[in-house]
Scaffold this motif. Structure first.
Motif, PDB file in Angstrom:
ATOM      1  N   LEU A 159      18.764   6.631  -7.384  1.00 44.39           N
ATOM      2  CA  LEU A 159      19.583   5.980  -6.088  1.00 44.39           C
ATOM      3  C   LEU A 159      18.611   6.669  -5.086  1.00 44.39           C
ATOM      4  N   PHE A 160      17.685   5.582  -4.307  1.00 39.95           N
ATOM      5  CA  PHE A 160      17.546   6.467  -3.434  1.00 39.95           C
ATOM      6  C   PHE A 160      17.501   5.214  -1.873  1.00 39.95           C
ATOM      7  N   SER A 161      18.311   6.217  -0.957  1.00 39.04           N
ATOM      8  CA  SER A 161      18.370   5.332   0.279  1.00 39.04           C
ATOM      9  C   SER A 161      19.091   6.606   1.081  1.00 39.04           C
ATOM     10  N   GLN A 162      18.913   6.093   2.555  1.00 41.81           N
ATOM     11  CA  GLN A 162      19.379   6.691   3.544  1.00 41.81           C
ATOM     12  C   GLN A 162      21.478   6.270   3.076  1.00 41.81           C
ATOM     13  N   ASN A 163      22.410   6.333   4.285  1.00 40.98           N
ATOM     14  CA  ASN A 163      23.282   5.672   3.896  1.00 40.98           C
ATOM     15  C   ASN A 163      23.855   4.411   4.358  1.00 40.98           C
ATOM     16  N   CYS A 164      24.069   3.582   4.276  1.00 36.89           N
ATOM     17  CA  CYS A 164      24.616   2.648   3.851  1.00 36.89           C
ATOM     18  C   CYS A 164      25.167   1.767   2.820  1.00 36.89           C
ATOM     19  N   PRO A 165      26.531   0.410   3.722  1.00 39.32           N
ATOM     20  CA  PRO A 165      26.710  -0.027   2.168  1.00 39.32           C
ATOM     21  C   PRO A 165      26.200  -0.491   1.037  1.00 39.32           C
ATOM     22  N   GLN A 166      24.899  -0.513   1.216  1.00 41.86           N
ATOM     23  CA  GLN A 166      23.865  -1.007  -0.095  1.00 41.86           C
ATOM     24  C   GLN A 166      23.876   0.284  -1.070  1.00 41.86           C
ATOM     25  N   PHE A 167      24.525   0.991  -0.771  1.00 45.41           N
ATOM     26  CA  PHE A 167      23.874   2.551  -1.092  1.00 45.41           C
ATOM     27  C   PHE A 167      25.277   2.344  -1.989  1.00 45.41           C
ATOM     28  N   VAL A 168      26.681   2.295  -0.474  1.00 41.02           N
ATOM     29  CA  VAL A 168      27.830   2.446  -1.719  1.00 41.02           C
ATOM     30  C   VAL A 168      28.182   1.582  -2.901  1.00 41.02           C
ATOM     31  N   VAL A 169      27.842   0.338  -2.956  1.00 36.87           N
ATOM     32  CA  VAL A 169      27.655  -0.844  -4.245  1.00 36.87           C
ATOM     33  C   VAL A 169      26.708  -0.889  -5.285  1.00 36.87           C
ATOM     34  N   ALA A 170      25.772  -0.065  -4.445  1.00 37.50           N
ATOM     35  CA  ALA A 170      24.873   0.455  -5.550  1.00 37.50           C
ATOM     36  C   ALA A 170      25.556   1.506  -6.752  1.00 37.50           C
ATOM     37  N   PHE A 171      25.754   3.134  -6.221  1.00 32.12           N
ATOM     38  CA  PHE A 171      26.854   3.606  -6.173  1.00 32.12           C
ATOM     39  C   PHE A 171      28.102   3.224  -7.310  1.00 32.12           C
ATOM     40  N   HIS A 172      28.263   2.373  -6.650  1.00 31.60           N
ATOM     41  CA  HIS A 172      29.574   2.094  -8.113  1.00 31.60           C
ATOM     42  C   HIS A 172      29.280   0.951  -9.146  1.00 31.60           C
ATOM     43  N   ALA A 173      28.284   0.359  -9.259  1.00 26.43           N
ATOM     44  CA  ALA A 173      27.491  -0.464  -9.591  1.00 26.43           C
ATOM     45  C   ALA A 173      26.883  -0.128 -11.032  1.00 26.43           C
ATOM     46  N   VAL A 174      26.654   1.243 -10.874  1.00 29.58           N
ATOM     47  CA  VAL A 174      25.790   2.153 -11.876  1.00 29.58           C
ATOM     48  C   VAL A 174      27.048   2.310 -12.533  1.00 29.58           C
ATOM     49  N   LEU A 175      27.967   2.834 -11.976  1.00 30.08           N
ATOM     50  CA  LEU A 175      29.740   3.601 -12.462  1.00 30.08           C
ATOM     51  C   LEU A 175      29.840   2.245 -13.292  1.00 30.08           C
ATOM     52  N   ALA A 176      30.554   0.895 -12.939  1.00 26.43           N
ATOM     53  CA  ALA A 176      30.385   0.196 -13.729  1.00 26.43           C
ATOM     54  C   ALA A 176      30.006  -0.044 -14.986  1.00 26.43           C
ATOM     55  N   ALA A 177      28.659  -0.620 -15.494  1.00 31.18           N
ATOM     56  CA  ALA A 177      27.987  -0.609 -16.628  1.00 31.18           C
ATOM     57  C   ALA A 177      27.695   1.025 -17.351  1.00 31.18           C
ATOM     58  N   GLY A 178      28.217   1.556 -16.622  1.00 29.21           N
ATOM     59  CA  GLY A 178      28.116   2.852 -17.687  1.00 29.21           C
ATOM     60  C   GLY A 178      26.847   3.545 -17.704  1.00 29.21           C
ATOM     61  N   GLY A 179      26.640   3.350 -16.633  1.00 29.62           N
ATOM     62  CA  GLY A 179      25.133   3.829 -16.065  1.00 29.62           C
ATOM     63  C   GLY A 179      26.364   6.033 -15.643  1.00 29.62           C
TER      64      GLY A 179
ATOM     65  N   ASN B 183      17.290  12.223  -2.435  1.00 28.67           N
ATOM     66  CA  ASN B 183      17.195  12.670  -0.729  1.00 28.67           C
ATOM     67  C   ASN B 183      15.844  11.553  -0.719  1.00 28.67           C
ATOM     68  N   PRO B 184      16.110  10.921   0.659  1.00 28.79           N
ATOM     69  CA  PRO B 184      15.733   9.783   0.989  1.00 28.79           C
ATOM     70  C   PRO B 184      14.081  10.191   1.424  1.00 28.79           C
ATOM     71  N   MET B 185      14.190  11.633   1.965  1.00 24.07           N
ATOM     72  CA  MET B 185      13.121  11.806   3.123  1.00 24.07           C
ATOM     73  C   MET B 185      12.241  12.781   1.194  1.00 24.07           C
ATOM     74  N   ASN B 186      12.500  12.269   0.455  1.00 26.05           N
ATOM     75  CA  ASN B 186      11.496  12.802  -0.515  1.00 26.05           C
ATOM     76  C   ASN B 186      10.205  12.000  -0.357  1.00 26.05           C
ATOM     77  N   LYS B 187       8.725  12.783  -0.892  1.00 26.68           N
ATOM     78  CA  LYS B 187       7.635  11.760  -0.618  1.00 26.68           C
ATOM     79  C   LYS B 187       7.014  11.500  -2.144  1.00 26.68           C
TER      80      LYS B 187
END
Length: 565
Positions: free
Chosen positions: A78-98, A104-108
Motif C-alpha cells: 500500500l503505497f500512498s500519502q494519507n487520503c480516504p483511499q488509504f483507509v479504504v484499501a487498508f480495510h479492503a485487504v484485511l476483508a479479503a484476508g490479506g 513510505n510514499p517518499m521511497n524511490k
C-alpha cells in the motif's frame, strides 16, 4: 508482589489491562457502517465520506482483489500519502484476508525493490502520483502481478479550487496521471474495479492472524518486516482510546502518516474504534492543519514534536481557533522545554509524550494526561512491563542508572518476516520471561517514569523518521563513482538530526564528481528524509586494524566540529 511505582501516577479511570476481542480489524469499520451508515466519518480537504460509503468501497475493492487472485495471508503493498483511499484499501485487504504492507510514499524505485523481493507481494495499490516508482521497481523484481492505481483527485470536492492550499498542493493533488508501466504486472484503475461492485467472500480472520507488515531498518542496511497481528494492533488502538480519553463525539486530526505505525494505530484505528470522526490531511502544512482544527473542532491530535514547533513558529496563531483540543501529544523526538511551556501558556495544553517502536505497534510508554513531563517517555502503557537492564549482562539496574530498555506486553510483534536470526537477536529471556530489546538506553526514576539517555543502535532521528545509516550507505554505493561511504548524524535546527555522508570516490572519479552532484543523485534514488544534507569527500574512512569502519570516531569528530562552531 509490590505495587509498581508508576501505578501511583496511573491515569484515573484507566484499567491496568484490557481484553482484546478475538477479531479482524475489518470488523471495526464494518460495525461503524452497520450502526451509522449515513454518518459522515471521514473528512478530507472539503470532502466528507460516510461510514457506509467507506465500508462499501472497501468491500468492493476486496471483492475485486479476490478476483485478481488475492488469497488469505497474501501480502499487498500500500503505497500512498494519507487520503480516504488509504483507509479504504487498508480495510479492503484485511476483508479479503490479506496482509497490508504499508510503504513510505517518499521511497524511490531502488528502495521499493526490497519490499517487492522480501514480501513476495503479487498485488500492490498506489496513488497515481508515485505509482511510476513502483512500476520502475518491477523491472528488477518482476514478481508483481497486479497494480491498482487511483488518483488523489477522486477524493477531492468536484469543483475545488484549492485556493487555501499551499502552492505545491495545488500543483499536486488535483493532477491526474497516466497509468504507469509496470513490467509484466497488469495495471488496474481503482474506480473501474469499484464500479464492478463485486461483493467479497469475507475471509474469517482471528486476532492471532497476520494483519500488517510494516518495515523498519537496522544495522544491516536491509529493512525488516515486523509481523503484527490483528490483536497486537488492536490492543494499542483500544488502549489509546482509554489512555487519551477518546469519546464517540470526538474528532481526530490525522496528519501523522498512516504508513507509519503511530499514524495508523494511534490515529486511524484508535479514532475509528472510539466512535469518533477522522479529519485526514495528506501532508503536514501548519496553516492547513490549524484551519482544520478550528473548522472541525478537533479534540485529539497525535503528531511529532516538529509539527508543533512549526505550528507555533508563526505570528498568525491568533487567526486560528485551537481551543477544542483536549489531547495533543506524540513521540519520535523530545519536545523542547521552551516549546512545551509556550504551548501550555498560550493554549492551556500540556504536550503528552510517548514512546514506542514499529515492533511494538507504537506505545510501550506514555505520559499520563493528568501528569505529563516534558522530554520524558512516560510510564509503561496498559498491559506493558518494562525494565532497564545492563545491555551486556541483562541484569536489571537500579533507578537512576542508565541501561537498555526492554519491554514485554500484548502489543509486541511476532518477529521479523522471514528473518529468524534477527528475531532471535531481538528477544531475550530474563527470569523465565521473554523481553524485547528496544536498543535504546534510558533510565527510570523513583516514580516509574522513563527517560531516554542514548541509543545502542546506530540510528539518526530526523523529525521522528528513523534514518538507518547502513541503509543509506547501501544506497549510496549504487552510485558508480562512490567507492565507500559512512553516514553519520549532523545537527539540524528544525529536524533535530540529519544524515551527513563521508564519501570516498573511486580513483578515476576524483575531481570529477562534486558533493552537490551526489546529493542531487541521492534525491532521485532514496526517500527525501534519508538524503544526506551534506556530503564530505574524504581520502579514506577511519578503520580498525581489521578493516572495520570506525563510524563512532567519525561521529565524535562531527560532534566536536559542531561544538566548536
Amino acid at each position: 508482589m509490590s505495587t509498581p511505582p508508576h501505578h501511583r501516577h496511573w491515569p484515573p479511570g484507566v484499567p491496568f489491562t484490557i481484553e482484546v476481542p478475538d477479531e479482524s480489524l475489518w470488523d471495526g469499520l464494518a460495525r461503524r457502517a452497520t450502526a451509522t451508515p449515513d454518518e459522515p466519518g471521514l473528512f478530507f480537504l472539503g470532502s466528507a465520506f460516510t461510514w457506509g460509503a467507506l465500508a462499501r468501497d472497501a468491500r468492493h475493492l476486496a471483492g475485486a482483489l479476490q478476483r485478481l487472485g488475492l488469497g488469505a495471508g497474501d501480502r499487498v503493498l500500500l503505497f500512498s500519502q494519507n487520503c480516504p483511499q488509504f483507509v479504504v484499501a487498508f480495510h479492503a485487504v484485511l476483508a479479503a484476508g490479506g496482509v497490508v504492507v504499508p510503504v513510505n510514499p517518499m521511497n524511490k524505485a531502488d528502495e521499493l525493490e526490497h519490499y517487492l523481493r522480501d514480501t513476495g507481494a503479487r498485488h500492490a495499490i498506489a496513488s497515481s502520483d508515485i505509482a511510476a516508482e513502483l512500476g520502475r521497481a518491477t523491472a528488477a523484481c518482476p514478481g508483481l502481478a497486479h497494480l491498482v492505481v487511483f488518483d488523489l483527485a477522486d477524493a477531492l470536492p468536484t469543483h475545488t479550487t484549492g485556493d487555501d492550499w499551499p502552492a505545491t498542493w495545488r500543483a499536486w493533488l488535483p493532477q491526474r496521471h497516466p497509468l504507469p508501466a509496470a513490467g509484466a504486472a497488469a495495471v488496474h484503475v481503482w474506480s473501474a474495479l469499484l464500479a464492478r461492485a463485486i461483493e467479497p467472500a469475507l475471509v474469517p480472520r482471528r486476532g492471532d492472524d497476520l494483519a500488517l507488515l510494516p518495515y523498519t531498518s537496522g544495522t544491516t542496511g536491509h529493512a525488516k518486516g515486523c509481523m503484527h497481528t490483528h490483536a497486537t494492533l488492536l490492543h494499542n488502538a483500544l488502549g489509546s482510546v482509554r489512555w487519551q480519553d477518546m469519546r464517540p463525539c470526538d474528532t481526530h486530526l490525522i496528519v501523522a502518516p498512516m504508513f507509519h505505525i503511530t499514524g495508523l494505530v494511534v490515529g486511524l484505528l484508535a479514532g475509528l474504534h472510539s466512535g469518533g470522526r477522522l479529519v485526514v490531511l495528506p501532508r503536514w502544512d501548519r496553516r492547513v492543519a490549524a484551519r482544520a482544527i478550528g473548522e472541525h473542532r478537533v479534540t485529539h491530535w497525535a503528531n511529532i514534536p516538529t509539527m508543533v514547533i512549526d505550528l507555533l513558529s508563526g505570528d498568525d496563531l491568533d487567526q486560528y481557533q485551537l481551543g477544542s483540543l483536549r489531547y495533543i501529544g506524540g513521540g519520535g523526538a523530545s519536545m523542547p522545554d521552551a516549546v512545551g511551556e509556550r504551548l501550555q501558556a498560550q493554549f492551556g495544553l500540556r504536550y503528552v509524550e510517548g514512546y514506542g517502536l514499529t515492533e511494538t505497534a507504537a506505545p510501550t510508554h506514555c505520559n499520563p494526561m493528568h501528569a505529563p513531563r516534558l522530554r520524558c517517555l512516560g510510564i509503561p502503557f496498559i498491559g506493558t512491563s518494562a525494565l532497564v537492564v545492563d545491555p551486556d549482562t541483562l541484569a536489571p539496574l537500579p533507578d537512576g542508572q542508565a541501561g537498555e530498555i526492554v519491554v514485554r506486553g500484548p502489543q509486541l510483534f511476532k518477529g521479523y518476516w522471514a528473518n529468524e536470526r534477527a528475531t532471535a537477536a531481538a528477544f531475550v529471556e530474563i527470569d523465565g520471561q521473554r523481553w524485547f530489546r528496544t536498543g535504546d538506553l534510558g533510565t527510570r526514576d523513583a516514580d516509574g517514569y522513563y527517560t531516554i539517555a542514548d541509543r545502542l543502535k546506530r540510528m539518526i532521528n530526523a523529525s521522528g523518521f528513523k534514518v538507518w545509516p547502513a541503509e543509506v550507505e547501501s544506497l549510496l554505493l549504487r552510485h558508480p563513482a562512490i567507492k565507500e561511504a559512512c553516514v553519520i548524524a549532523m545537527r539540524d535546527a528544525y529536524r533535530g538530526e540529519s544524515p551527513k555522508a563521508l564519501v570516498v570516490l573511486h580513483d578515476a572519479q576524483r575531481g570529477r564528481v562534486t558533493p552537490e552532484a551526489i546529493v542531487a543523485w541521492a534525491r532521485e534514488h532514496m526517500a527525501a528524509y534519508k538524503v544526506p544534507r551534506e556530503v564530505a569527500l574524504v581520502d579514506e574512512l577511519p578503520r580498525t586494524a581489521s578493516g572495520k569502519v570506525l563510524w563512532r570516531r567519525a561521529q565524535a569528530a562531527q560532534d566536536a566540529l559542531e561544538v566548536s562552531r
